[in-house]
Design an enzyme around this catalytic site. Structure first.
Site, mmCIF file in Angstrom:
data_model
loop_
_atom_site.group_PDB
_atom_site.id
_atom_site.type_symbol
_atom_site.label_atom_id
_atom_site.label_comp_id
_atom_site.label_asym_id
_atom_site.label_seq_id
_atom_site.Cartn_x
_atom_site.Cartn_y
_atom_site.Cartn_z
ATOM 1 N N SER A 76 0.812 -1.210 0.000
ATOM 2 C CA SER A 76 0.000 0.000 0.000
ATOM 3 C C SER A 76 0.847 1.262 0.000
ATOM 4 O O SER A 76 1.896 1.328 0.645
ATOM 5 C CB SER A 76 -0.911 0.006 1.233
ATOM 6 O OG SER A 76 -1.599 1.243 1.342
ATOM 7 N N TYR A 133 -2.275 5.172 -4.167
ATOM 8 C CA TYR A 133 -3.347 6.129 -3.911
ATOM 9 C C TYR A 133 -2.956 7.425 -4.610
ATOM 10 O O TYR A 133 -1.871 7.967 -4.360
ATOM 11 C CB TYR A 133 -3.537 6.378 -2.414
ATOM 12 C CG TYR A 133 -4.449 5.390 -1.735
ATOM 13 C CD1 TYR A 133 -5.797 5.309 -2.085
ATOM 14 C CD2 TYR A 133 -3.975 4.557 -0.732
ATOM 15 C CE1 TYR A 133 -6.646 4.407 -1.462
ATOM 16 C CE2 TYR A 133 -4.818 3.651 -0.095
ATOM 17 C CZ TYR A 133 -6.145 3.590 -0.469
ATOM 18 O OH TYR A 133 -6.980 2.696 0.151
ATOM 19 N N THR A 170 -5.928 2.435 -6.694
ATOM 20 C CA THR A 170 -7.233 2.301 -6.041
ATOM 21 C C THR A 170 -8.092 3.510 -6.391
ATOM 22 O O THR A 170 -7.683 4.652 -6.196
ATOM 23 C CB THR A 170 -7.066 2.196 -4.515
ATOM 24 O OG1 THR A 170 -6.380 0.973 -4.216
ATOM 25 C CG2 THR A 170 -8.419 2.191 -3.813
ATOM 26 N N LYS A 193 -8.177 -0.851 -8.932
ATOM 27 C CA LYS A 193 -8.822 -1.530 -7.809
ATOM 28 C C LYS A 193 -10.047 -0.744 -7.349
ATOM 29 O O LYS A 193 -10.038 0.484 -7.330
ATOM 30 C CB LYS A 193 -7.841 -1.667 -6.646
ATOM 31 C CG LYS A 193 -8.380 -2.416 -5.430
ATOM 32 C CD LYS A 193 -7.319 -2.543 -4.365
ATOM 33 C CE LYS A 193 -7.808 -3.354 -3.178
ATOM 34 N NZ LYS A 193 -8.915 -2.703 -2.450
ATOM 35 N N HIS A 241 -13.933 -2.499 -1.285
ATOM 36 C CA HIS A 241 -13.035 -2.009 -0.233
ATOM 37 C C HIS A 241 -13.337 -2.670 1.108
ATOM 38 O O HIS A 241 -13.242 -2.054 2.171
ATOM 39 C CB HIS A 241 -13.146 -0.483 -0.114
ATOM 40 C CG HIS A 241 -11.835 0.206 0.133
ATOM 41 N ND1 HIS A 241 -11.078 0.739 -0.871
ATOM 42 C CD2 HIS A 241 -11.150 0.467 1.280
ATOM 43 C CE1 HIS A 241 -9.983 1.289 -0.364
ATOM 44 N NE2 HIS A 241 -10.004 1.127 0.944
ATOM 45 N N GLY A 290 -14.173 -10.290 1.637
ATOM 46 C CA GLY A 290 -14.954 -11.388 2.190
ATOM 47 C C GLY A 290 -14.364 -12.770 2.042
ATOM 48 O O GLY A 290 -15.006 -13.753 2.436
#
Length: 370
Positions: free
Chosen positions: A121, A143, A169, A242, A266, A299
């Site tokens: 990240s 980002y 993202t 993303k 997210h 998930g």
């Protein structure tokens, strides 16, 4: 390093009753301070999407098949030209020194040991160059920064450190209404910061007095379509977007040259009410065709979830929160063990659904079709 925010030191062994991803979640609760737990576990608003991500997998039935040939069975796959041992990646997760003194370094060590790609990240609490020294195959998640030159700097650093792909993202220009973290009073503790961004000027609010900060500042600074075209021109590495949930967005990104998409809500942390990622996959696969790389997150907790995601149209999955739970419980050892659980459960699920290879997984495994 100041690690007073960590409730307990990580274990140097795996407890014998820790045998599933839900066990890691149960154990992790005792290793993480309440406000940090609220931050990493919570979703947006009323957390309907957070719950639906899990429930969608639970509701989708699959067949047990008994006559397949498993003489050459394996979990190998090819993603964006890279040969992988299995369709498992670690999703980009920020601020990992909230959970362990070594943060992303420990996660990178585990991913390398298990030969699983790690997506690093922009908001990592360890500089990307340090993480890269401990990683095997790794990708960089961007980002978008308000100044193009800052994005160029991040890309250059990632490429020089041997990143294999770039992921931008797009679904979080604002962070979402995270009431659970707000109620807990979460803020980044002293000693944890976004190390990749320290050289850049702090973003200044561009909204005039009385104007909406959301509309006139955050949304103003998100990347435009022209910015994304510019980004495509900056690197020859595979480029993925993303946070995609709509087929038209997926098609538009494909048309400007993106190599892949990560279908994601997210983890239920931005817009509450977005459908579960599993249910989004089939329509997006139809929109972009069979050849575009589609990954998914949000998930994934079981090997059967991986099979269901691939059957619905994904080429691979990205694992998010479980890496934080396992990192908090047992550091690099825990993350490696967590990945081993996923690998073994994936093999078990493939064996019992009659899928000897990743290519054999299709919607035929579903007892009820989407």
């Amino acid at each position: 390093m100041n690690n007073e925010h960590i409730l307990k030191p990580a274990l140097d062994y795996i407890p014998p009753d820790l045998v599933s991803i839900s066990d890691y979640e149960r154990y992790a609760r005792h290793f993480i301070r309440d406000d940090i737990w609220a931050y990493i576990s919570g979703g947006a608003a009323d957390e309907h999407t957070l719950a639906e991500n899990l429930q969608s997998f639970a509701r989708q039935p699959i067949y047990n098949r008994v006559l397949s040939d498993f003489s050459t069975a394996n979990t190998r796959t090819r993603i964006l030209g890279y040969e992988l041992d299995s369709p498992l990646l670690l999703a980009p997760v920020a601020h990992q020194r909230l959970l362990h003194p070594y943060g992303e370094i420990a996660t990178a060590q585990a991913a390398a040991a298990m030969n699983v790609p790690l997506i690093v990240s922009t908001l990592s609490s360890v500089a990307l160059e340090q993480i890269a020294q401990h990683a095997g195959q790794w990708w960089f998640q961007l980002y978008w920064q308000p100044q193009r030159e800052d994005n160029q700097t991040l890309l250059r650093r990632a490429i020089q450190a041997d990143a294999r792909a770039i992921v931008i993202t797009l679904d979080a220009p604002v962070s979402g209404v995270r009431n659970r973290a707000q109620r807990a009073g979460f803020r980044l503790p002293d000693g944890v910061r976004e190390e990749n961004l320290v050289e850049f000027a702090t973003s200044v609010n561009t909204a005039a007095e009385g104007e909406s900060v959301i509309f006139k500042h955050f949304m103003k600074q998100r990347p435009s379509l022209d910015d994304l075209k510019w980004l495509r021109e900056q690197t020859s590495l595979p480029l993925l977007a993303k946070g995609i949930s709509h087929p038209e967005d997926a098609k538009a990104l494909q048309e400007i040259g993106f190599d892949g998409l990560i279908i994601s809500n997210h983890g239920g942390r931005t817009l509450d009410g977005v459908p579960a990622t599993l249910s989004l996959l089939p329509a997006i696969r139809i929109a972009v065709g069979k050849d575009m790389t589609l990954l998914m997150d949000s998930g994934i907790r079981r090997g059967t979830d991986v099979v269901k995601a691939l059957a619905a149209g994904a080429d691979a999955v990205c694992i998010g929160r479980p890496q934080l739970w396992s990192l908090a419980v047992a550091g690099a050892l825990g993350v490696a063990h967590m990945l081993r659980i996923f690998q073994e459960e994936l093999e078990m699920a493939m064996a019992l659904t009659g899928c000897a290879t990743i290519d054999a997984i299709s919607q035929d495994v579903f007892a009820d079709r989407f």
